[in-house]
Design a protein around this motif. Structure first.
Motif, PDB file in Angstrom:
ATOM      1  N   ALA A 222       0.827  -1.201   0.000  1.00  0.00           N
ATOM      2  CA  ALA A 222       0.000   0.000   0.000  1.00  0.00           C
ATOM      3  C   ALA A 222       0.859   1.248   0.000  1.00  0.00           C
ATOM      4  N   ALA A 223       1.934   1.235   0.800  1.00  0.00           N
ATOM      5  CA  ALA A 223       2.805   2.405   0.869  1.00  0.00           C
ATOM      6  C   ALA A 223       3.512   2.641  -0.450  1.00  0.00           C
ATOM      7  N   ALA A 224       3.889   1.537  -1.116  1.00  0.00           N
ATOM      8  CA  ALA A 224       4.666   1.660  -2.342  1.00  0.00           C
ATOM      9  C   ALA A 224       3.807   1.950  -3.561  1.00  0.00           C
ATOM     10  N   VAL A 225       2.552   1.474  -3.554  1.00  0.00           N
ATOM     11  CA  VAL A 225       1.732   1.545  -4.762  1.00  0.00           C
ATOM     12  C   VAL A 225       0.568   2.510  -4.629  1.00  0.00           C
ATOM     13  N   ALA A 226      -0.170   2.412  -3.525  1.00  0.00           N
ATOM     14  CA  ALA A 226      -1.480   3.044  -3.498  1.00  0.00           C
ATOM     15  C   ALA A 226      -1.588   4.248  -2.584  1.00  0.00           C
ATOM     16  N   SER A 227      -0.506   4.687  -1.968  1.00  0.00           N
ATOM     17  CA  SER A 227      -0.583   5.787  -1.029  1.00  0.00           C
ATOM     18  C   SER A 227      -0.537   7.126  -1.756  1.00  0.00           C
ATOM     19  N   PRO A 228      -1.660   7.860  -1.786  1.00  0.00           N
ATOM     20  CA  PRO A 228      -1.645   9.167  -2.431  1.00  0.00           C
ATOM     21  C   PRO A 228      -0.937  10.185  -1.538  1.00  0.00           C
ATOM     22  N   PRO A 229      -0.463  11.270  -2.115  1.00  0.00           N
ATOM     23  CA  PRO A 229       0.182  12.295  -1.294  1.00  0.00           C
ATOM     24  C   PRO A 229      -0.816  12.939  -0.352  1.00  0.00           C
ATOM     25  N   ARG A 230      -0.353  13.350   0.813  1.00  0.00           N
ATOM     26  CA  ARG A 230      -1.230  14.023   1.757  1.00  0.00           C
ATOM     27  C   ARG A 230      -1.562  15.419   1.245  1.00  0.00           C
ATOM     28  N   PRO A 231      -2.792  15.844   1.464  1.00  0.00           N
ATOM     29  CA  PRO A 231      -3.156  17.198   1.029  1.00  0.00           C
ATOM     30  C   PRO A 231      -2.533  18.247   1.954  1.00  0.00           C
ATOM     31  N   LEU A 232      -2.329  19.432   1.418  1.00  0.00           N
ATOM     32  CA  LEU A 232      -1.852  20.533   2.245  1.00  0.00           C
ATOM     33  C   LEU A 232      -3.007  21.142   3.036  1.00  0.00           C
ATOM     34  N   ARG A 233      -4.226  20.947   2.548  1.00  0.00           N
ATOM     35  CA  ARG A 233      -5.416  21.440   3.234  1.00  0.00           C
ATOM     36  C   ARG A 233      -6.442  20.308   3.312  1.00  0.00           C
ATOM     37  N   TYR A 234      -7.323  20.411   4.302  1.00  0.00           N
ATOM     38  CA  TYR A 234      -8.379  19.419   4.464  1.00  0.00           C
ATOM     39  C   TYR A 234      -9.742  20.081   4.324  1.00  0.00           C
ATOM     40  N   ASP A 235     -10.677  19.314   3.779  1.00  0.00           N
ATOM     41  CA  ASP A 235     -12.049  19.798   3.629  1.00  0.00           C
ATOM     42  C   ASP A 235     -12.835  19.655   4.925  1.00  0.00           C
ATOM     43  N   VAL A 236     -12.544  18.596   5.674  1.00  0.00           N
ATOM     44  CA  VAL A 236     -13.241  18.326   6.934  1.00  0.00           C
ATOM     45  C   VAL A 236     -12.225  17.821   7.950  1.00  0.00           C
ATOM     46  N   ILE A 237     -12.241  18.399   9.152  1.00  0.00           N
ATOM     47  CA  ILE A 237     -11.430  17.909  10.268  1.00  0.00           C
ATOM     48  C   ILE A 237     -12.381  17.554  11.401  1.00  0.00           C
ATOM     49  N   VAL A 238     -12.206  16.365  11.962  1.00  0.00           N
ATOM     50  CA  VAL A 238     -13.132  15.835  12.969  1.00  0.00           C
ATOM     51  C   VAL A 238     -12.423  15.667  14.304  1.00  0.00           C
ATOM     52  N   ASP A 239     -13.012  16.236  15.346  1.00  0.00           N
ATOM     53  CA  ASP A 239     -12.556  16.039  16.722  1.00  0.00           C
ATOM     54  C   ASP A 239     -13.715  15.457  17.508  1.00  0.00           C
ATOM     55  N   LYS A 240     -13.625  14.175  17.819  1.00  0.00           N
ATOM     56  CA  LYS A 240     -14.689  13.486  18.553  1.00  0.00           C
ATOM     57  C   LYS A 240     -14.180  13.157  19.949  1.00  0.00           C
ATOM     58  N   GLY A 241     -14.262  14.146  20.853  1.00  0.00           N
ATOM     59  CA  GLY A 241     -13.859  13.940  22.237  1.00  0.00           C
ATOM     60  C   GLY A 241     -12.391  14.166  22.526  1.00  0.00           C
ATOM     61  N   THR A 242     -11.609  14.576  21.525  1.00  0.00           N
ATOM     62  CA  THR A 242     -10.173  14.731  21.749  1.00  0.00           C
ATOM     63  C   THR A 242      -9.861  15.957  22.594  1.00  0.00           C
ATOM     64  N   MET A 243     -10.501  17.087  22.301  1.00  0.00           N
ATOM     65  CA  MET A 243     -10.288  18.253  23.153  1.00  0.00           C
ATOM     66  C   MET A 243     -10.788  17.986  24.563  1.00  0.00           C
ATOM     67  N   ASP A 244     -11.849  17.190  24.701  1.00  0.00           N
ATOM     68  CA  ASP A 244     -12.339  16.803  26.030  1.00  0.00           C
ATOM     69  C   ASP A 244     -11.234  16.124  26.835  1.00  0.00           C
ATOM     70  N   ALA A 245     -10.532  15.196  26.179  1.00  0.00           N
ATOM     71  CA  ALA A 245      -9.454  14.481  26.867  1.00  0.00           C
ATOM     72  C   ALA A 245      -8.319  15.425  27.232  1.00  0.00           C
ATOM     73  N   LEU A 246      -8.008  16.354  26.329  1.00  0.00           N
ATOM     74  CA  LEU A 246      -6.954  17.330  26.598  1.00  0.00           C
ATOM     75  C   LEU A 246      -7.298  18.171  27.821  1.00  0.00           C
ATOM     76  N   GLN A 247      -8.577  18.467  27.998  1.00  0.00           N
ATOM     77  CA  GLN A 247      -9.024  19.302  29.115  1.00  0.00           C
ATOM     78  C   GLN A 247      -9.114  18.548  30.438  1.00  0.00           C
ATOM     79  N   ALA A 248      -8.906  17.242  30.419  1.00  0.00           N
ATOM     80  CA  ALA A 248      -9.103  16.436  31.624  1.00  0.00           C
ATOM     81  C   ALA A 248      -8.114  16.775  32.726  1.00  0.00           C
ATOM     82  N   ASP A 249      -6.916  17.192  32.351  1.00  0.00           N
ATOM     83  CA  ASP A 249      -5.891  17.501  33.350  1.00  0.00           C
ATOM     84  C   ASP A 249      -6.007  18.966  33.755  1.00  0.00           C
ATOM     85  N   LYS A 250      -6.760  19.232  34.794  1.00  0.00           N
ATOM     86  CA  LYS A 250      -6.984  20.601  35.243  1.00  0.00           C
ATOM     87  C   LYS A 250      -5.764  21.185  35.946  1.00  0.00           C
ATOM     88  N   THR A 251      -4.774  20.360  36.244  1.00  0.00           N
ATOM     89  CA  THR A 251      -3.548  20.856  36.879  1.00  0.00           C
ATOM     90  C   THR A 251      -2.509  21.283  35.841  1.00  0.00           C
TER      91      THR A 251
END
Length: 332
Positions: A222-251
């Motif tokens: 897959a890496a050698a044949v089928a991996s397209p280049p990463r885009p410089l920009r994204y159309d959609v970015i999804v955060d499903k609970g990740t900022m929540d986890a970052l906020q868990a450490d109140k200290t």
């Protein structure tokens, strides 16, 4: 962190089991069953949930957990609604407004803190046969354990003929999900490392003595044949609970700075509505979208996310339940 799905579900599960237990048993049997249920739930909690909720913000905790846990979704009770909202946003980001005859519009999606949720798989299944959308996903997490596990699951799935290249045992470009270890505070650095920091693609085994396991061999192919280049920009970015986890450490004295770094990275990677198309790129309607699923109320969440420097053209939210919210931020 009582808003977390894993914590919130314990009481309903216990009540449900106890209700079933009381239907056809006497008081003594009920007490024994209730004790077993409580012991079972306590065991599950001790295995998976930390004593200190600040651990939710630590990579070491997640890697240890992912080594034991094959799949989990924090928002299980609202997952179907969450999936539909994300699908709708992707479809809205996809229409071709150029008037040119385009068979399938590529939509690039970036998952932040993808974890061991099946969301990338479910999105693939929803769009793989779409006549208008060709989905390209990058799934990122700072746990190398979960990225390795999820990539392995994806490769095995494709090997079984679960992807668009059905039955070939090899990943086609349209099937590609890019699994990447990375830090949400340094997205550009980790998604587009300097050439001197990039690792060479592993060589595909050619002799029996150095033959790689099947999944590894598929990954190499897959890496050698089928991996397209990463885009410089994204159309959609999804955060499903990740900022929540970052906020868990109140200290964490750097909490505000960490969130600001994450938001600045997200804003820089979303396609603005006025962006000139890159070579071979189709101009899509409107700017890129940042989607968040969270238990945090809009009043508190907007304190971090609704700032002029991020360049939002429109911001909205809706309740998925009494506890969870879906936020949409669209680039101007």
């Amino acid at each position: 962190m009582e808003g977390k799905e894993g914590v919130a579900n314990r009481k309903p599960l216990s009540c449900c089991l106890v209700h079933l237990a009381t239907r056809d048993v006497n008081k003594h049997q009920f007490i024994e069953i209730d004790k077993k249920v409580a012991s079972f739930l306590t065991l599950i909690q001790s295995i998976m949930e930390p004593e200190d909720v600040s651990e939710y913000s630590k990579e070491a905790y997640w890697s240890a957990r992912y080594a034991k846990e094959p799949v989990f979704d924090w928002f299980n009770s609202v997952y179907p609604a969450c999936l539909e909202e994300i699908v709708r946003e992707i479809n809205e980001a996809a229409p071709d407004f150029t008037g040119a005859p385009v068979s399938r519009t590529e939509v690039h999606v970036l998952h932040l803190g993808t974890g061991n949720s099946n969301l990338p798989f479910d999105l693939h299944d929803r769009f793989v046969a779409s006549p208008s959308v060709r989905l390209r996903q990058t799934a990122m997490d700072y746990s190398p354990v979960v990225i390795a596990n999820m990539k392995e699951k994806w490769l095995q799935r494709c090997e079984r003929g679960g992807g668009e290249e059905r039955g070939t045992g090899i990943l086609g470009e349209a099937d590609f999900i890019d699994w990447q270890v990375g830090d949400i505070r340094f997205l550009r650095r980790d998604l587009h490392p300097h050439p001197s920091e990039q690792k060479k693609a592993p060589a595909i085994a050619t002799a029996a003595s150095d033959a790689a396991p099947p999944a590894v061999a598929i990954a190499d192919a897959a890496a050698a044949v089928a991996s397209p280049p990463r885009p410089l920009r994204y159309d959609v970015i999804v955060d499903k609970g990740t900022m929540d986890a970052l906020q868990a450490d109140k200290t964490n004295d750097q909490l505000d700075e960490d969130i600001e770094a994450m938001m600045a990275e997200v804003a820089s990677l979303l396609r603005p509505s006025h962006a000139a198309p890159q070579e071979g790129e189709v101009v899509l309607g409107g700017g890129g979208r940042f989607l968040q699923v969270t238990w945090e109320t809009p009043y508190f969440r907007y304190h971090y996310t609704k700032r002029p420097e991020y360049g939002w053209g429109a911001v909205s939210h809706k309740a998925l339940s009494d506890m969870y919210y879906f936020f949409t931020y669209r680039k101007a």
